[in-house]
Design an enzyme around this catalytic site. Structure first.
Site, PDB file in Angstrom:
ATOM      1  N   ASP A 223     122.967 123.943  47.842  1.00 30.84           N
ATOM      2  CA  ASP A 223     122.979 124.134  49.295  1.00 30.84           C
ATOM      3  C   ASP A 223     121.586 123.968  49.920  1.00 30.84           C
ATOM      4  O   ASP A 223     120.574 123.909  49.230  1.00 30.84           O
ATOM      5  CB  ASP A 223     123.520 125.524  49.609  1.00 30.84           C
ATOM      6  CG  ASP A 223     124.119 125.634  51.002  1.00 30.84           C
ATOM      7  OD1 ASP A 223     124.027 124.661  51.783  1.00 30.84           O
ATOM      8  OD2 ASP A 223     124.692 126.704  51.308  1.00 30.84           O
ATOM      9  N   ASP A 284     128.254 113.790  43.887  1.00 30.41           N
ATOM     10  CA  ASP A 284     129.697 113.578  43.810  1.00 30.41           C
ATOM     11  C   ASP A 284     130.387 113.967  45.114  1.00 30.41           C
ATOM     12  O   ASP A 284     131.279 113.278  45.582  1.00 30.41           O
ATOM     13  CB  ASP A 284     130.299 114.400  42.664  1.00 30.41           C
ATOM     14  CG  ASP A 284     129.778 113.966  41.313  1.00 30.41           C
ATOM     15  OD1 ASP A 284     129.703 112.755  41.068  1.00 30.41           O
ATOM     16  OD2 ASP A 284     129.429 114.845  40.502  1.00 30.41           O
TER      17      ASP A 284
END
Length: 618
Positions: A223, A284
């Site tokens: 994050d 991804d």
């Protein structure tokens, strides 16, 4: 001051397929008709991470602690974590939700290993990561972890006995810069950022990934990447020291190398500059909208409706999915619409829309309701016909009106009409009504290249709708229709306009005579179009390529399994000039029984450009 995830996000609302194809011919391979020669076998240009995760299509199914931690603005207690895991195992694991993942509120984890890695989610927890990984494994489930390998807890910096893994000569304190805190600009001094220019930084970052991998963690949620890149937040302004594009890309490259195909790498809060050019090469999943926050319709469809050139580019997932639809698909990126809190929606129409949107866009399906608040809404997560679309790797696209970027031309794509093709040649079509009044929505099946009527089934009502030429419905406010469409005929036709575009390939619809919504343009080195194609048996199949080309072109065609198992060798296929019309190049291709990833690509040594309309497995 401890910086909570809630305080950070409260105001957030105001390409190619990589090493595709084997170098050696597969047994029994038949060269494609018209091929000048087999390819050299050298690795093809990598414009995307192209992991086994993205090659499989849609995102994972799992549960997140967010639904507890956000409302409480605190780390989830260990007893509550366990209660929800047990509930997940009992009610949802059998439907495919086999992972529980932590999220945010991590500053309170100060106990670290000798190499500075946090040993548990929170200091108030009795058990460490390994314990919970084993606990979940005993229930045939897995542990997902939220943590940024670029974070260094100040407790590890202060302890001069702690050294970088594999580098006893480098203290943890040596890989940070004094004052370079994760949230410096808003008073946070609990976590440092790693300085990637320092000796030992790479070993620390990649060692963090390995640390979790050794526990069997399959999913790493990383994050606040925008804060690392330039230190700026759209709502808070300057939050820290910007580390620059080069160092940001270095950090992503290290994570990419360390995770490989063993761990799914989720990139959260990236600015996605240059239309996610760096992220598509290294990650991804990417977050494409603001945080779920309190949930409900406002977060799903409301808020800011325009694009901005920093995170979050789009506020809601409807627009985020639409804007990044050209980046998604097999071998490219999984678009993450953030967490699902079914109990926060006003009615079942909104709940069905929530699940339909996430499913048709190929997003992870992430339950963030709790055992204590989900009430009787769990049904929206367990519809077997809807979940089957995710299992088959569905990644749909909105209806494209033009090739113009959605960021500068909102009329270029329709966020309320979506379709995606499955490996068996069937289709999923989703219609949405984002308005506050009843409205009619429709999609003619000719947009999918289907001529005449086809069998249509409503997946929420589990009802056959008959043979239709147009999918249409009168939808209630915030309502949806999700159907499956079964074309007639023995040949399976796969439309390039709905396939995965990589390496600079993209949408087009300005040439007359194309079928379906449009076609894909392949004209740059490394440009590729990838199709997921099911074969009922292993063997050699006839393949037709409907295309248009102004001049003679030569491209590379081949097939692999999603797990990279070679199926057919790379072959060069000639595409003669078509004289202003469309024609079909024919040949053969070896396919494996089950799912194959078939790619048409401009590889090294290839030449020319084509508009590819569809491929047909005969």
């Amino acid at each position: 001051m401890t910086i909570s995830r809630r305080s950070v996000i409260a105001g957030a609302g105001a390409v190619a397929t990589g090493t595709l194809l084997a170098s050696a011919p597969a047994a029994g391979a038949v060269p494609v008709a018209g091929a000048a020669s087999p390819s050299t076998g050298a690795s093809l240009p990598i414009a995307s991470r192209n992991s086994v995760w993205t090659r499989s299509g849609a995102g994972p199914l799992y549960w997140s602690i967010y639904g507890w931690a956000f409302p409480h603005n605190a780390p989830i207690p260990e007893a509550e974590w366990k209660a929800n895991i047990d509930w997940l195992a009992r009610d949802f694991a059998s439907h495919g939700y086999r992972m529980a993942c932590t999220d945010g509120w991590i500053e309170g984890s100060s106990r670290t290993t000798e190499h500075g890695y946090v040993v548990t989610y929170n200091d108030g927890w009795e058990h460490d990561w390994a314990y919970w990984a084993d606990y979940l494994a005993a229930k045939d489930m897995q542990l997902g972890v939220y943590y940024n390998p670029l974070w260094v807890h100040k407790a590890a910096v202060a302890d001069t006995s702690k050294t970088v893994v594999g580098r006893p000569d480098v203290r943890i304190a040596d890989i940070v810069t004094e004052g370079d805190f994760f949230a410096k600009g808003i008073g946070g001094d609990t976590l440092y950022w790693v300085d990637v220019t320092k000796e030992g930084a790479r070993e620390y970052v990649q060692g963090y990934v390995e640390y979790f991998k050794r526990m069997g963690v399959p999913y790493l949620r990383v994050d606040f990447l925008s804060w690392y890149e330039d230190g700026q937040d759209a709502n808070l302004g300057t939050v820290g020291i910007g580390h620059g594009r080069e160092n940001y890309e270095t950090a992503l490259r290290w994570m990419d190398e360390a995770t490989g195909d063993d761990m799914e790498l989720s990139l959260v809060m990236p600015h996605l500059f240059d239309h996610a050019e760096a992220e598509v090469r290294r990650g991804d999943l990417i977050r494409i909208n603001a945080d779920t926050d309190k949930g409900g319709w406002e977060r799903l469809s409301g808020g800011r409706q325009s694009w901005q050139d920093m995170w979050p580019n789009w506020h809601n997932p409807f627009l985020g999915f639409t804007g990044y639809a050209d980046r998604s698909g097999r071998g490219q990126l999984i678009l993450d619409g953030d967490f699902l809190r079914a109990h926060t929606f006003a009615n079942d129409d909104e709940r069905r829309t929530m699940a339909t949107l996430m499913t048709v866009a190929g997003s992870p399906l992430t339950i963030a309701d709790l055992h204590s608040d989900i009430a009787d809404h769990g049904w929206v997560y367990t519809n077997p016909e809807v979940l089957e679309l995710n299992r088959q790797g569905l990644v749909g696209k909105p209806y494209f009106h033009s090739a113009n970027p959605f960021s500068s031309d909102p009329s270029s794509r329709d966020s309320e009409r979506w379709a995606g093709q499955l490996p068996d040649g069937s289709w999923a079509v989703a219609l949405f009504n984002r308005s506050d009044a009843p409205a009619r929505r429709s999609l003619d099946l000719s947009a999918l290249g289907i001529k005449g009527p086809a069998r249509v089934r409503d997946l929420w009502r589990h009802k056959e709708l008959g043979r239709l030429g147009t999918v249409a419905a009168e939808l209630p406010p915030h309502g949806t229709l999700l159907v499956k469409v079964f074309p007639d005929g023995r040949a399976a036709r796969y439309q390039a306009a709905f396939a995965a575009w990589g390496g600079g390939a993209g949408f087009g619809n300005t040439l007359d005579g194309h079928d379906a919504m449009g076609y894909a343009e392949i004209g740059k080195d490394g440009a590729s179009v990838t199709f997921a194609i099911h074969a009922p048996r292993a063997g050699t199949y006839g393949i037709g390529y409907r295309y248009r080309a102004d001049g003679a072109s030569q491209l590379t065609v081949g097939a692999e399994k999603p797990d990279r198992t070679p199926v057919a060798p790379a072959q060069r296929l000639s595409f003669p000039a078509t004289g202003g019309g469309w024609r079909t190049a024919t040949g053969t291709l070896v396919l494996s029984a089950g799912e194959n990833l078939v790619t048409v690509m401009r590889a090294p040594g290839d030449s020319g450009s084509i508009a590819l309309n569809h491929v047909e497995r005969r």
